[in-house]
Scaffold this active site. Structure first.
Site, PDB file in Angstrom:
ATOM      1  N   LYS A  58       0.864  -1.188   0.000  1.00  0.00           N
ATOM      2  CA  LYS A  58       0.000   0.000   0.000  1.00  0.00           C
ATOM      3  C   LYS A  58       0.896   1.232   0.000  1.00  0.00           C
ATOM      4  CE  LYS A  58      -4.056   2.028   2.203  1.00  0.00           C
ATOM      5  NZ  LYS A  58      -3.604   3.429   2.015  1.00  0.00           N
TER       6      LYS A  58
ATOM      7  N   PHE B  76      -2.823   0.239 -10.202  1.00  0.00           N
ATOM      8  CA  PHE B  76      -3.294  -1.032  -9.650  1.00  0.00           C
ATOM      9  C   PHE B  76      -4.564  -1.542 -10.329  1.00  0.00           C
ATOM     10  CE2 PHE B  76      -4.082   2.395  -6.469  1.00  0.00           C
ATOM     11  CZ  PHE B  76      -5.438   2.597  -6.694  1.00  0.00           C
TER      12      PHE B  76
ATOM     13  N   ARG C 247     -16.853   1.553  -1.993  1.00  0.00           N
ATOM     14  CA  ARG C 247     -16.003   0.866  -1.018  1.00  0.00           C
ATOM     15  C   ARG C 247     -16.307  -0.624  -1.114  1.00  0.00           C
ATOM     16  NH1 ARG C 247     -12.771   2.964   2.500  1.00  0.00           N
ATOM     17  NH2 ARG C 247     -13.742   5.028   2.335  1.00  0.00           N
TER      18      ARG C 247
END
Length: 268
Positions: free
Chosen positions: A41, A111, A181
């Site tokens: 991350k 990503f 999300r």
């Protein structure tokens, strides 16, 4: 009148994409991850290229120099503008500037390719094909490592954190890109992070006698002090009262306050 018209056009262009609806992460809480992949991350600034413009997570248009985006693809790619670990403030400053200075230090670490078909690897293959025809030093595809088991995941997390990395992202490569999300992409960090509002500064003692020693902040956990994690410049110029900061902590005390809270950064 001309000035106000120009100002209106500026804000309209800056916030034209204010609802980018990007894929956002949930937190890893021991969910099953068989067949998933993991990556570091990166602690940078979210960068969403819509095929024509580079936008922030909030949909605000960034101002990269022409050389930076010259060979970007004509389709959307999602990633993180990043240079190196522990350089978030510099990255943030570069991306907020309208002058275009410092962008040569950054890359867009990609990503996902949101609108491409197929699984994650098939979507990323579309970008790889473009880069073969239009190579650029300013795009890099983040390596996705197959997760063997949870031990492998935590070993990778320890490796990343030993290098001062922020944490790990683990995701289901067979899931589509979801503009919300998503439970199919999770973040994992040893130290948890939360936000709070600064309500007081406290003078330091000893070596910090003439600067801030600690601050009191407030959130849903109540009021508590944070006295560690600041560098000298941050103690000399502490986050203003009323500002929102992010802190890291390791668990909760019996009274419900964050345990071992340390300052991370001011939210801007």
């Amino acid at each position: 009148m001309k000035f106000y018209r120009t100002l209106l056009l500026f804000f309209a262009s800056s916030f034209a994409f204010a609802n980018s609806d990007l894929m956002l992460l949930h937190t890893y809480n021991n969910q099953p991850i068989e067949g998933w992949v993991m990556s570091e991350k990166l602690d940078g600034v979210r960068g969403y290229w819509n095929g024509k413009q580079l936008l922030t997570r909030q949909g605000q248009r960034l101002s990269p120099p022409a050389y930076f985006i010259k060979d970007f693809p004509p389709f959307a790619i999602d990633g993180e503008l990043f240079s190196e670990r522990n350089h978030f403030e510099e990255i943030s400053t570069i991306t907020k500037s309208f002058k275009g200075d410092g962008w040569e230090k950054l890359k867009l670490y990609v990503f996902d390719v949101p609108d491409a078909e197929g699984n994650l690897f098939e979507r990323l293959a579309k970008l790889k094909a473009h880069l073969l025809e239009h190579p650029t030093t300013y795009i890099e595809i983040i390596e996705q490592i197959p997760v063997k088991d949870k031990t492998h995941l935590y070993q990778f997390l320890a490796q990343v954190e030993n290098l001062q990395g922020e944490g790990v992202v683990v995701r289901n490569p067979n899931a589509p890109y979801e503009r919300k999300r998503s439970s199919q992409i999770l973040k994992l960090k040893t130290a948890r992070g939360e936000e709070c509002t600064v309500i007081a500064h406290h003078k330091g003692k000893g070596q910090f006698e003439n600067v801030m020693g600690a601050l009191t902040c407030k959130n849903h956990r109540g009021e508590f002090k944070i006295g560690s994690g600041f560098n000298l410049n941050e103690r000399e110029n502490p986050p203003p009262i009323g500002s929102v900061i992010t802190y890291k902590y390791r668990g909760i005390t019996n009274s419900g306050k964050p345990r071992f809270a340390t300052y991370w950064r001011e939210k801007k």
